[in-house]
Design a protein around this motif. Structure first.
Motif, mmCIF file in Angstrom:
data_model
loop_
_atom_site.group_PDB
_atom_site.id
_atom_site.type_symbol
_atom_site.label_atom_id
_atom_site.label_comp_id
_atom_site.label_asym_id
_atom_site.label_seq_id
_atom_site.Cartn_x
_atom_site.Cartn_y
_atom_site.Cartn_z
ATOM 1 N N VAL A 286 0.743 -1.365 -0.153
ATOM 2 C CA VAL A 286 0.041 -0.024 -0.111
ATOM 3 C C VAL A 286 0.800 1.255 0.081
ATOM 4 O O VAL A 286 1.871 1.357 0.724
ATOM 5 N N PRO A 287 0.584 2.168 -0.797
ATOM 6 C CA PRO A 287 1.548 3.335 -0.839
ATOM 7 C C PRO A 287 1.474 4.159 0.541
ATOM 8 O O PRO A 287 0.412 4.144 1.007
ATOM 9 N N ARG A 288 2.554 4.768 0.847
ATOM 10 C CA ARG A 288 2.812 5.282 1.988
ATOM 11 C C ARG A 288 1.462 6.535 2.468
ATOM 12 O O ARG A 288 1.120 6.415 3.365
ATOM 13 N N ASP A 289 1.437 7.273 1.406
ATOM 14 C CA ASP A 289 0.345 8.304 1.866
ATOM 15 C C ASP A 289 -1.200 7.533 1.935
ATOM 16 O O ASP A 289 -1.924 8.101 2.719
ATOM 17 N N VAL A 290 -1.381 6.555 1.067
ATOM 18 C CA VAL A 290 -2.530 5.800 1.235
ATOM 19 C C VAL A 290 -2.821 5.079 2.517
ATOM 20 O O VAL A 290 -3.661 5.222 3.251
ATOM 21 N N ALA A 291 -1.503 4.630 2.897
ATOM 22 C CA ALA A 291 -1.608 3.816 4.304
ATOM 23 C C ALA A 291 -1.759 4.855 5.342
ATOM 24 O O ALA A 291 -2.408 4.627 6.479
ATOM 25 N N GLY A 292 -1.261 5.830 5.446
ATOM 26 C CA GLY A 292 -1.340 7.064 6.521
ATOM 27 C C GLY A 292 -2.668 7.266 6.712
ATOM 28 O O GLY A 292 -3.250 7.598 7.560
ATOM 29 N N TRP A 293 -3.499 7.611 5.312
ATOM 30 C CA TRP A 293 -4.835 7.958 5.288
ATOM 31 C C TRP A 293 -5.654 6.917 5.906
ATOM 32 O O TRP A 293 -6.671 7.452 6.858
#
Length: 203
Positions: free
Chosen positions: A52-59
């Motif tokens: 999962v892309p980092r920005d997506v994971a954080g969201w």
């Protein structure tokens, strides 16, 4: 069969979209499917796959943490800085900061459709809470005048009536200060028993 909740309905819609050929999708739909698929792969936020892309994971992590807070507390996190130190926990402040960040992203147009709709599945969440509160007061004011045949009074013995009268007084002050939007001026002019209490400005 029990009725589906808003999240289940949203997931069903995007599951159907996922079955369509990628070439037929808009850029927003493709971006939305990244968030949709990543959320499904991260059930509960206990483990978010490394793919999962980092920005997506954080969201997604913040979304799950916000939903957990709302389930536990029965409300959205508070942002009231006037409360004494220690009243708002570090976790609540973090969740409130996350909500504020998402509202800024919404205003800036940085959220894809899935992000916007998924966040609105969180009970009580609004991207424009002040506008939502204003509309709620406007509706309550209109209902009051329709049922009482008069405008609410500040000297009333009823707290609800006094609150509506204070809301109206603030609107009139904003009007006189030329800070009330033309749209709200027109909306208020449509109310029964509404007066500005001062010479009207020219739009």
């Amino acid at each position: 069969m029990p009725a589906q909740n808003p999240v289940e309905l949203l997931h069903a819609e995007y599951a159907e979209l996922h079955r369509q050929p990628a070439s037929t999708l808009t850029p927003d739909q493709r971006r939305s499917l990244v968030f949709f698929g990543s959320e499904l792969a991260s059930r509960g936020g206990v483990h978010i796959p490394a793919t999962v892309p980092r920005d997506v994971a954080g969201w997604i992590r913040n979304l799950f943490a916000l939903e957990a807070f709302v389930r536990c507390e029965g409300r959205l996190p508070r942002e009231n800085r006037r409360l004494p130190d220690g009243v708002i926990s570090a976790n609540e402040r973090q969740r409130a900061n996350s909500v504020r960040s998402q509202r800024r992203a919404f205003v800036a147009g940085r959220l894809c459709a899935y992000q916007m709709r998924r966040l609105l599945c969180v009970p009580g969440l609004s991207f424009q809470p002040l506008e939502r509160a204003w509309r709620a007061n406007f509706t309550a004011y209109a209902l009051f005048t329709a049922s009482h045949g008069d405008a609410p009074k500040l000297r009333s013995t009823h707290a609800t009536e006094r609150a509506l009268a204070r809301w109206a007084a603030k609107a009139r002050l904003a009007y006189r200060a030329n800070t009330l939007s033309p749209e709200r001026v027109r909306t208020l002019n449509g109310l029964d028993f509404w007066t500005w209490g001062a010479p009207r400005r020219r739009d």
